[in-house]
Design an enzyme around this catalytic site. Sequence first.
Site, PDB file in Angstrom:
ATOM      1  N   HIS A 183       0.729  -1.221  -0.001  1.00 16.79           N
ATOM      2  CA  HIS A 183       0.016   0.025   0.076  1.00 16.79           C
ATOM      3  C   HIS A 183       0.773   1.345  -0.039  1.00 16.79           C
ATOM      4  O   HIS A 183       0.304   2.187  -0.323  1.00 16.79           O
ATOM      5  CB  HIS A 183      -0.896  -0.128   1.153  1.00 16.79           C
ATOM      6  CG  HIS A 183      -0.510   0.326   2.535  1.00 16.79           C
ATOM      7  ND1 HIS A 183       0.276  -0.679   3.218  1.00 16.79           N
ATOM      8  CD2 HIS A 183      -0.474   1.571   3.210  1.00 16.79           C
ATOM      9  CE1 HIS A 183       0.701  -0.020   4.282  1.00 16.79           C
ATOM     10  NE2 HIS A 183       0.106   1.123   4.342  1.00 16.79           N
ATOM     11  N   HIS A 245       7.903  -2.170   2.317  1.00 16.55           N
ATOM     12  CA  HIS A 245       7.491  -0.811   2.268  1.00 16.55           C
ATOM     13  C   HIS A 245       8.946  -0.018   2.253  1.00 16.55           C
ATOM     14  O   HIS A 245       8.796   0.976   1.289  1.00 16.55           O
ATOM     15  CB  HIS A 245       6.668  -0.242   3.424  1.00 16.55           C
ATOM     16  CG  HIS A 245       5.465  -0.925   3.705  1.00 16.55           C
ATOM     17  ND1 HIS A 245       4.688  -1.415   2.809  1.00 16.55           N
ATOM     18  CD2 HIS A 245       4.805  -1.290   5.035  1.00 16.55           C
ATOM     19  CE1 HIS A 245       3.685  -1.931   3.487  1.00 16.55           C
ATOM     20  NE2 HIS A 245       3.588  -1.672   4.865  1.00 16.55           N
TER      21      HIS A 245
HETATM   22  C1  BG6 Z   1       1.414  -2.383   7.610  1.00 20.38           C
HETATM   23  C2  BG6 Z   1       2.235  -3.156   8.327  1.00 20.38           C
HETATM   24  O1  BG6 Z   1       1.908  -3.124   5.978  1.00 20.38           O
HETATM   25  O2  BG6 Z   1       1.798  -1.104   7.214  1.00 20.38           O
HETATM   26  C3  BG6 Z   1       1.744  -2.506   9.640  1.00 20.38           C
HETATM   27  O3  BG6 Z   1       1.844  -4.568   8.317  1.00 20.38           O
HETATM   28  C4  BG6 Z   1       1.997  -0.998   9.682  1.00 20.38           C
HETATM   29  O4  BG6 Z   1       2.414  -3.168  10.863  1.00 20.38           O
HETATM   30  C5  BG6 Z   1       1.471  -0.544   8.648  1.00 20.38           C
HETATM   31  O5  BG6 Z   1       1.425  -0.457  10.968  1.00 20.38           O
HETATM   32  C6  BG6 Z   1       1.827   1.064   8.459  1.00 20.38           C
HETATM   33  O6  BG6 Z   1       1.183   1.607   7.392  1.00 20.38           O
HETATM   34  P1  BG6 Z   1       0.797   3.192   7.391  1.00 20.38           P
HETATM   35  O7  BG6 Z   1       0.170   3.545   5.951  1.00 20.38           O
HETATM   36  O8  BG6 Z   1       0.008   3.512   8.482  1.00 20.38           O
HETATM   37  O9  BG6 Z   1       2.314   3.870   7.478  1.00 20.38           O
END
Ligand code: BG6
Length: 505
Positions: A183, A245
């Site tokens: 994402h 990420h």
């Molecule tokens: C997810 C992780 O992919 O991303 C989580 O599994 C994390 O542990 C999250 O909290 C963080 O996403 P964002 O968009 O809130 O930075």
Amino acid sequence: MNTPKPTILVIFGAGGDLTHRKLIPALFNLSLDGRLPEHFSVIGLDHKPFDESSFRSHLQNGVNEFSRRGKVSEETWDKFSQNVSFTSLDFTTPQSYYDLANTMRSQSQAWDVEADQIFYLAVAPTLIELIVTALNEAKLLSNPEKSRVVVEKPFGRDLASACQLNRTLTRVMNESQIFRIDHYLGKETVQNILAIRFANSLFEPIWNRRYIDNVQITVAERVGIEHRRHYYDSAGALRDMMENHLFQLLGLIAMEAPVSFDQDEIRNKKVDVLNAIRLIDKDHVGDFAIRGQYGPENSGASMISGYRAEPNVNSDSNTETYAALKLHIDNWRWQDVPFYLRTGKRLADRIAEISLQFRPVPHRAFPDSATKVWAPNHLQIRVQKNEGISLHFQAKKPGTAFTLQPAAMKFSYGESFTQETPEAYETLLIDVMNNDATSFVRADLETVAWSVVSPILEVWQNEEPNDFPNYTAGSWGPKAADAMVERDGRAWLLDAESTKEGDDA
Ligand code: BG6
């Protein structure tokens, strides 16, 4: 803007958190923005015992709580939810998939078009093979132009399982039908990295080892592991955040200029970067990778438990809630430029930021009295919280004496643009509907990312940490991570704008 073709979106695991918090709020916002096709329907599947109306009201609560637009009016919700249905289904029964195929066929016939079919697997990784095999047998994947499968992370838990999962998927469909979701790639500020780098002539000439001293990527979270203890305790920060990420951010920051905006061209360039990362020797993991786990914080009014005291976590768990890496990219552009990456739970703030620190001036002509405060030039890209970009430089402090002081040029999304920013899932869902995989992870990118973390995972698994917990909840992580950067004569940088109070959603 392309409006997608008529689409039936089938969500496996529709009773789960992802559908409630992310997918339906995103689809609902897309519908309010007029981005969905006229013929669009969602079929939610789960073994949980919802009936149609309890499912819809569960989703409505999710929209009320998690949509960027806040609470929804009954009228708009009713209109949208007419296109959402629910079927309670046993994923292990082959007949269910034939029934699903019939339902989808009838829907297409009612619309008088051959609708695109998207199967969103919001399920435990152990169910993926079973589901895609059954979809294939029910001939639901047979048209590569029309059928796509979205696979959520975690994509495997190491190199071997990720390769196995790739083999399972490509046995029943083409790579072009597989949309591995990360994402972060749907976040507006992450997509903007391509724009900053390749839509401006200003940055590219200095975006290399001649001018850049080091690059830092920080993705810090204030939250702990929330309601996902079972998953997290077997994953840890390296698998949960770093391998996906942070490596995706690294790919976008370090890639060569694409020749076109073609989905494979951009992904090729990212794969090149990850392929060029120097693998860490297992005997030297300690010099390049730091792990941490948070302990309790009980100063002042607040009291935060340590990781080992979280419910359902073993009191001697060695799962890392923090990871920091020092990586090198062996290519012409980046030779000898360290990339420092760090991520962790229960840190001092929620910040995602990329920092490019430039080399010092070759010679300081100013007298010592003028240069008491001196910060290297750096460009900070704030991906999350107070989103924007700052360029830091030296300026003369107003006054009769010639004194230098760091100053910054600042761009802020909030001030420069009035449009609302879509959620990452909105952008990514539209991309899947439009069959555009640019912001999705191709098989080779996934496997090379796992190869980079493999030696670290192996060493961390075999050698118990002897200092856990080694950082206090609410701090900036273990001292060893600071020491890793300080040994190189550097320090972690954070933009003052990032640490300001801001939208911390
Ligand atoms: C997810 C992780 O992919 O991303 C989580 O599994 C994390 O542990 C999250 O909290 C963080 O996403 P964002 O968009 O809130 O930075």
